[in-house]
Design a protein around this motif. Sequence first.
Motif, mmCIF file in Angstrom:
data_model
loop_
_atom_site.group_PDB
_atom_site.id
_atom_site.type_symbol
_atom_site.label_atom_id
_atom_site.label_comp_id
_atom_site.label_asym_id
_atom_site.label_seq_id
_atom_site.Cartn_x
_atom_site.Cartn_y
_atom_site.Cartn_z
ATOM 1 N N ARG A 51 35.964 41.440 30.459
ATOM 2 C CA ARG A 51 36.731 40.404 31.158
ATOM 3 C C ARG A 51 38.017 40.955 31.761
ATOM 4 N NH1 ARG A 51 38.635 36.141 27.828
ATOM 5 N NH2 ARG A 51 39.093 35.114 29.814
ATOM 6 N N LYS A 52 38.740 41.771 30.989
ATOM 7 C CA LYS A 52 40.016 42.304 31.456
ATOM 8 C C LYS A 52 40.151 43.753 31.032
ATOM 9 C CE LYS A 52 42.454 37.849 31.319
ATOM 10 N NZ LYS A 52 43.593 37.088 30.746
ATOM 11 N N MET A 53 41.122 44.431 31.649
ATOM 12 C CA MET A 53 41.393 45.833 31.352
ATOM 13 C C MET A 53 42.883 45.976 31.064
ATOM 14 S SD MET A 53 39.221 47.436 34.528
ATOM 15 C CE MET A 53 37.612 46.752 34.964
ATOM 16 N N VAL A 54 43.227 46.924 30.211
ATOM 17 C CA VAL A 54 44.620 47.095 29.801
ATOM 18 C C VAL A 54 44.980 48.579 29.827
ATOM 19 C CG1 VAL A 54 46.310 46.762 27.951
ATOM 20 C CG2 VAL A 54 44.524 45.058 28.318
ATOM 21 N N VAL A 55 46.195 48.866 30.281
ATOM 22 C CA VAL A 55 46.739 50.225 30.225
ATOM 23 C C VAL A 55 48.004 50.191 29.381
ATOM 24 C CG1 VAL A 55 47.730 52.154 31.498
ATOM 25 C CG2 VAL A 55 45.782 50.898 32.451
ATOM 26 N N PHE A 56 48.014 50.972 28.308
ATOM 27 C CA PHE A 56 49.204 51.180 27.487
ATOM 28 C C PHE A 56 49.789 52.520 27.883
ATOM 29 C CE2 PHE A 56 50.543 53.257 23.338
ATOM 30 C CZ PHE A 56 51.854 52.812 23.427
ATOM 31 N N ASP A 57 51.010 52.503 28.417
ATOM 32 C CA ASP A 57 51.674 53.723 28.876
ATOM 33 C C ASP A 57 53.004 53.838 28.140
ATOM 34 O OD1 ASP A 57 52.876 55.823 30.161
ATOM 35 O OD2 ASP A 57 52.408 55.145 32.185
ATOM 36 N N ILE A 107 48.230 44.377 31.866
ATOM 37 C CA ILE A 107 46.949 43.713 31.653
ATOM 38 C C ILE A 107 46.364 43.357 33.015
ATOM 39 C CG2 ILE A 107 45.768 41.766 30.551
ATOM 40 C CD1 ILE A 107 48.260 41.610 28.667
ATOM 41 N N TYR A 108 45.193 43.924 33.329
ATOM 42 C CA TYR A 108 44.555 43.732 34.625
ATOM 43 C C TYR A 108 43.429 42.700 34.490
ATOM 44 C CZ TYR A 108 46.931 48.056 35.990
ATOM 45 O OH TYR A 108 47.872 49.018 36.268
ATOM 46 N N ASP A 109 43.576 41.603 35.207
ATOM 47 C CA ASP A 109 42.517 40.591 35.223
ATOM 48 C C ASP A 109 41.537 40.978 36.316
ATOM 49 O OD1 ASP A 109 40.933 38.407 34.900
ATOM 50 O OD2 ASP A 109 42.440 36.917 35.448
ATOM 51 N N LYS A 110 40.765 42.033 36.016
ATOM 52 C CA LYS A 110 39.843 42.594 36.994
ATOM 53 C C LYS A 110 38.498 42.851 36.335
ATOM 54 C CE LYS A 110 43.188 45.055 39.913
ATOM 55 N NZ LYS A 110 43.533 46.367 40.508
ATOM 56 N N GLY A 111 37.455 42.853 37.170
ATOM 57 C CA GLY A 111 36.139 43.157 36.655
ATOM 58 C C GLY A 111 35.056 42.751 37.632
ATOM 59 N N TYR A 112 33.827 42.710 37.141
ATOM 60 C CA TYR A 112 32.689 42.281 37.945
ATOM 61 C C TYR A 112 32.152 40.960 37.409
ATOM 62 C CZ TYR A 112 32.286 46.795 40.305
ATOM 63 O OH TYR A 112 32.516 47.905 41.076
ATOM 64 N N THR A 121 29.852 40.830 42.047
ATOM 65 C CA THR A 121 31.042 40.627 42.882
ATOM 66 C C THR A 121 32.274 41.051 42.103
ATOM 67 O OG1 THR A 121 31.287 38.350 42.114
ATOM 68 C CG2 THR A 121 29.995 38.708 44.107
ATOM 69 N N ILE A 122 33.199 41.684 42.802
ATOM 70 C CA ILE A 122 34.429 42.148 42.165
ATOM 71 C C ILE A 122 35.395 40.984 42.016
ATOM 72 C CG2 ILE A 122 36.446 43.632 42.416
ATOM 73 C CD1 ILE A 122 34.698 45.636 43.839
ATOM 74 N N ARG A 123 35.955 40.870 40.795
ATOM 75 C CA ARG A 123 36.975 39.852 40.534
ATOM 76 C C ARG A 123 38.309 40.554 40.308
ATOM 77 N NH1 ARG A 123 38.684 39.072 35.820
ATOM 78 N NH2 ARG A 123 36.750 39.835 34.868
ATOM 79 N N SER A 124 39.346 40.146 41.033
ATOM 80 C CA SER A 124 40.674 40.730 40.880
ATOM 81 C C SER A 124 41.707 39.625 40.991
ATOM 82 C CB SER A 124 40.920 41.802 41.956
ATOM 83 O OG SER A 124 42.190 42.392 41.791
ATOM 84 N N SER A 125 42.278 39.274 39.843
ATOM 85 C CA SER A 125 43.217 38.146 39.798
ATOM 86 C C SER A 125 44.636 38.569 39.458
ATOM 87 C CB SER A 125 42.725 37.106 38.782
ATOM 88 O OG SER A 125 41.443 36.638 39.124
ATOM 89 N N GLY A 126 44.957 39.834 39.636
ATOM 90 C CA GLY A 126 46.332 40.268 39.459
ATOM 91 C C GLY A 126 46.580 41.010 38.169
#
Length: 344
Positions: free
Chosen positions: A239-245, A254-259, A273-278
């Motif tokens: 559902r979402k992706m996260v980068v800890f830096d 937190i990336y609200d991105k995916g398929y 379909t690609i979903r990208s909500s910010g």
Amino acid sequence: MASGHVRVGIAGIGYWGINLVRTFAHDSRARVTWVCDPVPEARARALALAPAARSSERFEDLLGADDVDAVVIATPAVTHAALARRALQAGKHVFVEKPLALGVEDAEAVVAAADQAGKTLMVGHLMVYHPAVEHLAELVAGGELGDIRYLYATRVNLGRARRDENALWSFGPHDLSMIDLLVGIAPERVWATGESYLRPGVEDVVFMHLAFPDRRMAHVHLSWLDPRKERRLTVVGSRKMVVFDDVSSEKLRIYDKGYEEPPGFTEFGEYLTIRSSGVYIPHLPMTEPLARECAHFLDCLDSGQSPRSGAASALRVVRVLAAAQRSLEHGSTPVPLAPAGDRE
């Protein structure tokens, strides 16, 4: 415990040990009663932070002291297992820096000593007490990311080359402890490749891959021979992706991105379909991870609860490290892990 304080003896007052002296000395629930190091200048630095403590160059003095409830060990990694066992057998609670041991058999012996003594054993897996990692673990546990697909971590810089441990054992526990916290099960196979460019036989760069039984995977890049300092963990969920830096001021993104799969389609190209909500950057209380870690140790001594980085998780990390080391020594051949490494 006397006067409501945990009486702490700290062994190893080097680069990291002095920070442990500072942190325990500043916690109102603890009292640093002993500091131990073979170097007089190191003991003097510790006494400047804990002037009421006694000092010694002999570890035996901490074990025999009746005003030490818990021993904190920040000595070279090769000594961790032996010193931790001795402290537990002397009836002390133990906080030992990572890794717990440099081999599975030694790690299991320390865990057995803790069980036999009925004492708390905690390992200094600092990153699992980082506010951003704690928040990330809450997101995963709450299903915010969906199903975890894969993770990859980078921990590199141009730093101090070690003699008694390679990049795998020096840096690897940080990322493996986070992966263990987030994934929740042990990998079934581990393989690694690396090279020794600075010191023969001591790998200063390692690439490690973990395969889990549910098709999840993780990749870790470790090196102290790199032009940039990076401390990054990426988690890709359904559902979402996260980068800890940890190097950035924005610790968590937190990336609200995916398929997404549309309800109906007529052509293959329309199936996904690609979903990208910010992107969302949460506000986190950036208290010092070491202070949180030491406070957690004191909490566990007070309540009797098992530490977050206690025996079970520390043993799983050592099992993965040992498997990766075997892979390094045998041409990057995948090494299976026994089911005993699973989370209890």
